[in-house]
Design a protein around this motif. Structure first.
Motif, PDB file in Angstrom:
ATOM      1  N   VAL A 154       0.854  -1.191   0.000  1.00 60.40           N
ATOM      2  CA  VAL A 154       0.000   0.000   0.000  1.00 60.40           C
ATOM      3  C   VAL A 154       0.888   1.239   0.000  1.00 60.40           C
ATOM      4  O   VAL A 154       1.580   1.528   0.976  1.00 60.40           O
ATOM      5  N   GLU A 155       0.871   1.967  -1.107  1.00 60.87           N
ATOM      6  CA  GLU A 155       1.633   3.215  -1.181  1.00 60.87           C
ATOM      7  C   GLU A 155       0.839   4.385  -0.609  1.00 60.87           C
ATOM      8  O   GLU A 155       1.399   5.248   0.069  1.00 60.87           O
ATOM      9  N   ARG A 156      -0.461   4.411  -0.900  1.00 67.78           N
ATOM     10  CA  ARG A 156      -1.325   5.463  -0.368  1.00 67.78           C
ATOM     11  C   ARG A 156      -2.730   4.902  -0.217  1.00 67.78           C
ATOM     12  O   ARG A 156      -3.124   3.954  -0.904  1.00 67.78           O
ATOM     13  N   ALA A 157      -3.495   5.496   0.703  1.00 67.25           N
ATOM     14  CA  ALA A 157      -4.879   5.065   0.923  1.00 67.25           C
ATOM     15  C   ALA A 157      -5.714   6.251   1.371  1.00 67.25           C
ATOM     16  O   ALA A 157      -5.202   7.203   1.969  1.00 67.25           O
ATOM     17  N   SER A 158      -7.004   6.211   1.066  1.00 70.39           N
ATOM     18  CA  SER A 158      -7.917   7.255   1.524  1.00 70.39           C
ATOM     19  C   SER A 158      -9.282   6.639   1.791  1.00 70.39           C
ATOM     20  O   SER A 158      -9.601   5.552   1.304  1.00 70.39           O
ATOM     21  N   ARG A 159     -10.088   7.368   2.557  1.00 75.39           N
ATOM     22  CA  ARG A 159     -11.387   6.856   2.987  1.00 75.39           C
ATOM     23  C   ARG A 159     -12.446   7.934   2.850  1.00 75.39           C
ATOM     24  O   ARG A 159     -12.175   9.122   3.045  1.00 75.39           O
ATOM     25  N   ALA A 160     -13.673   7.516   2.525  1.00 71.88           N
ATOM     26  CA  ALA A 160     -14.804   8.444   2.444  1.00 71.88           C
ATOM     27  C   ALA A 160     -16.036   7.763   3.017  1.00 71.88           C
ATOM     28  O   ALA A 160     -16.253   6.567   2.812  1.00 71.88           O
TER      29      ALA A 160
END
Length: 324
Positions: free
Chosen positions: A176-182
């Protein structure tokens, strides 16, 4: 001395699965900037907040003997060879907690990096819808108030979306290089379409029988992981993985498509877990587009699993105009 060198090499490879300690390829400035811009635009889409997934699902929570029964048998992490698609679903269920009644809409895109010899990046968006409230309402509608079961047993949790950018590092196929949540409020969730069906529909979608053909897929490799309460049936991550393995000829390695993009991904999955009926059941649907094929423009694959029955595989082929 040779034993020491071998130990150091294995330790280095194992640490590559730890964020910030992998041996990543160094890109030229222009290629690095392009990669960062594309990643930032995907992760920072409206409504999404970038997060550190390890804060929601750290090593102790993710690398459990229950999830990875074969862990601690080598110097490598147990998910070293795990594909990004299954890992994304496992990470979400780890971070948010599993749901007994849920639907997943997964968009997958493999994007080449503009530098020879550099592995592509995998862009994955997973929307998870909690259908527990609908199932609860269906049950209590036909039961006297004094016999209503606790609503909590149908699953508590919000509708939400996660985005991941995966890239390989030494010793780890999907880092996982980057992650985001909504979060998705009820109004937004109700507007979402899951491959032709409302995502919040508490029913098993059906398709015209004459458009589909049953088939037997090649033998698929066994899962290296277990999911919550999957003693009878595979869980959402495994069903998505089974469809992905079948679509990639068993390799689990997708190929870049010139006509696909993050906005128009080459693969979209719909996984429905215990959304209708009294018995346990899970279904998966995969829509492939942007195929590098002169005759076929779209390919649909469905998988249905129920307790005590063999998996049901079906396929629908959409040909290009005049090429059937």
């Amino acid at each position: 001395m040779m034993n020491l060198i071998a130990t150091l090499l294995l330790t280095s490879a194992a640490l590559a699965g730890v964020p910030g300690q992998g041996l990543a390829t160094v890109l030229p400035p222009e290629a690095q900037q392009a990669l960062e811009q594309q990643s930032a635009a995907f992760i920072g889409a409206p409504g999404f907040t970038e997060v550190d997934i390890t804060q929601s699902c750290g090593d102790d929570a993710f690398y459990t003997p229950q999830r990875f029964p074969q862990s601690n048998q080598t110097a490598f992490r147990p998910d070293a060879d795990l594909d990004a698609l299954a890992k994304a679903v496992l990470l979400i269920d780890c971070a948010e907690g599993p749901l007994p009644h849920a639907r997943y809409l997964i968009r997958y895109h493999l994007a080449p990096v503009s530098q020879a010899g550099v592995a592509p990046r995998e862009y994955i968006e997973v929307l998870r819808f909690n259908l527990g409230p609908q199932r609860y309402q269906d049950v209590i509608r036909h039961v006297e108030r004094e016999f209503w079961p606790p609503e909590s047993i149908f699953g508590m949790g919000p509708n939400l979306a996660w985005r991941f950018v995966f890239g390989p590092v030494q010793g780890n196929r999907a880092h996982v290089e980057r992650a985001s949540r909504a979060g998705l409020n009820q109004t937004d969730a109700a507007k979402q379409d899951c491959l032709g069906e409302p995502c919040l529909s508490a029913s098993s979608p059906t398709d015209p029988a004459d458009a589909w053909r049953a088939f037997t897929p090649p033998t698929l490799s066994a899962a290296m992981f277990r999911e919550h309460n999957d003693a009878d049936l595979p869980g959402p991550a495994r069903v998505a993985q089974m469809l992905f393995l079948n679509a990639t000829g068993g390799s689990g390695q997708a190929e870049p498509s010139e006509s696909a993009s993050i906005g128009q991904p080459e693969m979209v999955f719909r996984i429905s877990k215990n959304v209708s009926g009294q018995d346990s059941g899970i279904t998966g649907l995969l829509h492939q587009q942007g195929l590098m094929d002169d005759a076929v423009s779209e390919l649909w694959t469905s998988l249905r699993l129920s307790s005590g029955s063999e998996p049901e595989w079906r396929r629908k082929v959409v040909h290009r105009a005049g090429r059937q």
